[in-house]
Design an enzyme around this catalytic site. Structure first.
Site, PDB file in Angstrom:
ATOM      1  NE  ARG A 127      -6.073 -22.631 -84.738  1.00 15.89           N
ATOM      2  CZ  ARG A 127      -5.659 -21.453 -84.286  1.00 15.89           C
ATOM      3  NH1 ARG A 127      -5.004 -21.343 -83.131  1.00 15.89           N
ATOM      4  NH2 ARG A 127      -5.898 -20.365 -84.975  1.00 15.89           N
ATOM      5  CE  LYS A 163     -10.042 -19.104 -85.824  1.00 21.82           C
ATOM      6  NZ  LYS A 163      -9.482 -19.779 -84.632  1.00 21.82           N
ATOM      7  N   GLY A 188       4.113 -20.238 -80.827  1.00 20.56           N
ATOM      8  CA  GLY A 188       2.891 -20.688 -81.508  1.00 20.56           C
ATOM      9  C   GLY A 188       1.888 -19.559 -81.633  1.00 20.56           C
ATOM     10  CB  SER A 247      -4.864 -12.976 -71.883  1.00 15.58           C
ATOM     11  OG  SER A 247      -5.251 -12.981 -70.521  1.00 15.58           O
ATOM     12  CG  ASN A 298      -2.896 -18.543 -63.613  1.00 16.93           C
ATOM     13  OD1 ASN A 298      -2.450 -18.221 -64.715  1.00 16.93           O
ATOM     14  ND2 ASN A 298      -4.129 -18.258 -63.247  1.00 16.93           N
ATOM     15  CG  HIS A 326     -11.346 -21.940 -72.491  1.00 15.84           C
ATOM     16  ND1 HIS A 326     -12.391 -22.805 -72.246  1.00 15.84           N
ATOM     17  CD2 HIS A 326     -11.133 -21.976 -73.831  1.00 15.84           C
ATOM     18  CE1 HIS A 326     -12.799 -23.325 -73.391  1.00 15.84           C
ATOM     19  NE2 HIS A 326     -12.056 -22.838 -74.368  1.00 15.84           N
ATOM     20  CD  GLN A 327      -6.716 -23.066 -76.189  1.00  8.66           C
ATOM     21  OE1 GLN A 327      -7.843 -22.664 -76.451  1.00  8.66           O
ATOM     22  NE2 GLN A 327      -6.247 -24.215 -76.662  1.00  8.66           N
ATOM     23  CG  MET A 342       1.205 -22.642 -76.766  1.00  9.99           C
ATOM     24  SD  MET A 342       1.850 -22.857 -78.439  1.00  9.99           S
ATOM     25  CE  MET A 342       0.344 -22.983 -79.391  1.00  9.99           C
TER      26      MET A 342
END
Ligand code: NAD
Length: 321
Positions: A111, A67, A292, A199, A160, A138-139, A219
């Site tokens: 994924r 990728k 992850g 992030s 958050n 977003h994720q 993640m």
């Protein structure tokens, strides 16, 4: 060579197919049938972009490729494009000829969501009822939507740093028919499963925020220096990962391993649990944690599966190459 454009992916790839592809490739990694190549990630000195390659070879799934892509922070404001951009290239492992080029943006989200879901399937308590989210970008919506399919959850709670983003989580919970509650970090005590997907470069989730028996899927940390959880939580937990080499270098485990409070040898591949060579969760009181990091083989697995679907549905474009 087949081309599957980004615009076709949403109509082809399901969460279920992504889950199956990712679970299978984690299994192949643990049994030695698939391996990732070293990751390249470079600041290109243009548009403040971070660009790189994640590749690998899955002998069992006959998937070879990479990728290519990264993060262009000004895409949205300047051009109305999403900031994460990636494309997957597949090659015939028998000949080296390019076999497919596949839009990788939505596939990356799917994924990544599949990876935390695989960890919940194999490591969370079967009676888990409350899922807690740290992160609402977003994720996060992809992670939550996929995770809700793994247990009979009856409530979503979330924290958050930027509370104005929490409605993103509430929307997913409502669509699933579940109540949503915004909580302070202490409120995450109620959660049986926690997903962190921020992030951040410093820990938000501390060990004292987490109850015994919880499963945590970390993640967000996929780069050197990023951090979402306190190293004491890594020390306390039984830690599993997609790939140990990535976990200790650029995953959530990097900080505890660097400080010498968690040994590399104490971190296990999730694939070993899938394959039954590691027993996974040992008791209802144990805290399990999935680090992850995101590996290239996940991208190849979902891309290979989408190429098959696209050919079957007649939407793949064939070109002479
Ligand atoms: P996003 O920009 O949409 O959301 C960022 C989230 O992080 C928001 O919830 C924001 O409030 C939160 N945040 C920002 N700074 C923070 C801080 N200092 N402390 C706590 N929270 C903070 O990004 P996204 O697309 O949702 O991606 C989130 C993270 O997931 C990124 O770090 C990205 O690189 C990572 N990611 C990992 C994988 C993987 O395979 N592991 C795949 C895709 C994305």
């Amino acid at each position: 060579m087949w081309i599957v454009p980004e615009r076709e992916i949403a109509g082809l790839m399901t969460r279920e197919a992504a889950f199956g592809a990712v679970e299978k490739v984690f299994s192949s990694m643990a049994s030695g049938d698939a391996h990732n190549f070293p990751v390249i990630r470079e600041a290109i000195g243009h548009e403040e972009a971070l660009y790189g390659f994640k590749g690998g070879f899955d002998r069992a799934g006959a998937a070879l490729g990479l990728k290519a892509g990264g993060y262009w922070p000004h895409n949205l404001e300047k051009r109305g494009l999403i900031n994460h951009q990636s494309t997957v290239f597949l090659f015939d492992p028998d000949t080296g000829k390019a076999s497919a080029m596949v839009g990788g943006n939505l596939l990356t989200a799917l994924r990544t969501a599949a990876a935390s879901s695989v960890s919940i399937k194999h490591l969370a308590r079967s009676d888990a009822k409350v899922i807690g989210m740290v992160g609402a970008g977003h994720q996060a919506t992809f992670q939550l939507r996929a995770a809700l399919e793994q247990r009979n959850f009856d409530k979503v709670i979330g924290w958050n740093l930027h509370p104005e983003m929490l409605p993103n989580l509430e929307k997913v919970a409502t669509q699933a028919g579940l109540p949503f509650e915004a909580v302070e970090l202490d409120g995450l005590h109620e959660a049986d499963v926690i997903i962190t997907i921020t992030s951040s470069f410093e820990a938000s989730l501390m060990s004292h925020h987490v109850s015994d028996g919880t499963h945590i899927a970390c993640m967000g940390t996929d780069t050197v220096g990023k951090q979402e959880v306190e190293p004491a939580l890594i020390e306390r937990a039984s830690v599993f990962t997609d790939e140990v080499a990535q976990a200790i270098s650029l995953g959530e485990s990097q900080h505890a391993v660097c400080a010498g409070t968690k040994a590399e040898s104490d971190i296990n591949e999730i694939g070993a649990v899938i394959n039954g060579t590691h027993r996974g969760r040992k008791s209802d009181d144990e805290v399990t944690l999935f680090d992850g990091t995101g590996v290239g083989l996940q991208d190849l697995a979902v891309a290979a599966s989408v190429v098959d679907l696209a050919i079957a549905k007649g939407v793949a474009i064939e070109v002479d190459f």
